[in-house]
Motif scaffolding. Sequence first.
Motif, mmCIF file in Angstrom:
data_model
loop_
_atom_site.group_PDB
_atom_site.id
_atom_site.type_symbol
_atom_site.label_atom_id
_atom_site.label_comp_id
_atom_site.label_asym_id
_atom_site.label_seq_id
_atom_site.Cartn_x
_atom_site.Cartn_y
_atom_site.Cartn_z
ATOM 1 N N LEU A 167 -16.079 14.463 -25.633
ATOM 2 C CA LEU A 167 -15.820 13.649 -26.812
ATOM 3 C C LEU A 167 -15.049 12.393 -26.396
ATOM 4 N N THR A 168 -15.748 11.477 -25.758
ATOM 5 C CA THR A 168 -15.145 10.241 -25.274
ATOM 6 C C THR A 168 -14.881 9.291 -26.435
ATOM 7 N N PRO A 169 -14.023 8.265 -26.232
ATOM 8 C CA PRO A 169 -13.801 7.276 -27.297
ATOM 9 C C PRO A 169 -15.096 6.619 -27.767
ATOM 10 N N ALA A 170 -16.011 6.369 -26.844
ATOM 11 C CA ALA A 170 -17.289 5.749 -27.230
ATOM 12 C C ALA A 170 -18.097 6.675 -28.128
ATOM 13 N N LEU A 171 -18.105 7.964 -27.783
ATOM 14 C CA LEU A 171 -18.844 8.931 -28.604
ATOM 15 C C LEU A 171 -18.179 9.095 -29.966
ATOM 16 N N GLN A 172 -16.845 9.115 -29.984
ATOM 17 C CA GLN A 172 -16.145 9.221 -31.262
ATOM 18 C C GLN A 172 -16.485 8.052 -32.178
ATOM 19 N N ALA A 173 -16.567 6.849 -31.599
ATOM 20 C CA ALA A 173 -16.923 5.675 -32.394
ATOM 21 C C ALA A 173 -18.356 5.793 -32.926
ATOM 22 N N GLN A 174 -19.239 6.322 -32.103
ATOM 23 C CA GLN A 174 -20.636 6.515 -32.531
ATOM 24 C C GLN A 174 -20.711 7.491 -33.698
ATOM 25 N N LEU A 175 -19.983 8.598 -33.597
ATOM 26 C CA LEU A 175 -20.044 9.630 -34.633
ATOM 27 C C LEU A 175 -19.365 9.191 -35.926
ATOM 28 N N ALA A 176 -18.413 8.274 -35.815
ATOM 29 C CA ALA A 176 -17.707 7.799 -37.009
ATOM 30 C C ALA A 176 -18.556 6.835 -37.830
ATOM 31 N N ALA A 177 -19.523 6.180 -37.183
ATOM 32 C CA ALA A 177 -20.377 5.243 -37.912
ATOM 33 C C ALA A 177 -21.202 6.011 -38.936
ATOM 34 N N ARG A 178 -21.223 5.549 -40.160
ATOM 35 C CA ARG A 178 -21.925 6.313 -41.188
ATOM 36 C C ARG A 178 -23.424 6.052 -41.138
ATOM 37 N N PRO A 179 -24.224 6.983 -41.614
ATOM 38 C CA PRO A 179 -25.676 6.835 -41.588
ATOM 39 C C PRO A 179 -26.143 5.727 -42.538
ATOM 40 N N PRO A 180 -27.317 5.149 -42.277
ATOM 41 C CA PRO A 180 -27.851 4.068 -43.127
ATOM 42 C C PRO A 180 -28.593 4.597 -44.355
ATOM 43 N N VAL A 181 -28.063 5.649 -44.963
ATOM 44 C CA VAL A 181 -28.643 6.244 -46.174
ATOM 45 C C VAL A 181 -27.481 6.574 -47.111
ATOM 46 N N PRO A 182 -27.739 6.797 -48.400
ATOM 47 C CA PRO A 182 -26.651 7.197 -49.301
ATOM 48 C C PRO A 182 -25.878 8.397 -48.757
#
Length: 255
Positions: A167-182
Amino acid sequence: MRPTPAATAFTAPPLGLLFAEPLRALLDLCANRLKHLPHYEGDGHPVVLYPGLGSGPLGTSDLRTYLRSCRFSVHDWERGINTGPEGRLDEWLEPLAEHVLALQEQSGKRVSLVGWSLGGIYAREVAKRVPQAVRQVVTLATPAHSLGRGNHAGTLYTLMGGDSSKLTPALQAQLAARPPVPTTSIYSRSDGMVSWRGCVEPPGTEVENVEVHASHLGMATHPEVLRVVADRLAQPEGGWRPYRRRVNRASPPSR
């Protein structure tokens, strides 16, 4: 104004809440058995449920049963007990995305994804990979913004053989980004496993945070949570609106 993840430090829930989780989850289950749940009329579109860490089909059975009674086409994630991702996350998620694509092709309708805790991370990531096949995402107690801190769930993951060093900082940032759907994030301030602040999504278009009064382990059985999930799924495609709680008005006094 509610705090946002960017402005708030994430701290793990008090140990008292953590130790109370099993009993509170049992009470949530009992409340579900005793309380009459309202009927929502679904349109039959597919819904996939992703269980939390250490849980599986049994843990989401009450939620699946209720949603089926509301005329949704409900599907388990078909991976058994959730013991966490194995190997490279992108490769591990690929079969989950393929499952959603297959359901969309079979039904001719976009698929809603409902994920509990770590299962919510899967739902969010699948939606990012195949947004054309996803109608909306609903997460239950998913700390997408505090995966590396402020949670007791990491200890459970390690005890189950998981490797938290990935769980690297880069991966954490990726997972925090919300999906492009409601996207709807359901959270509880009395959650004993994860930081409720880490579950809160920043303001945006077609995104919302809905607070409930449930335990972490009881999220998939608590009557209030089940009502919110069914309400969100019952919206017409393309007609997403923020959640509004039903108001029970007393009958006028007889004269």
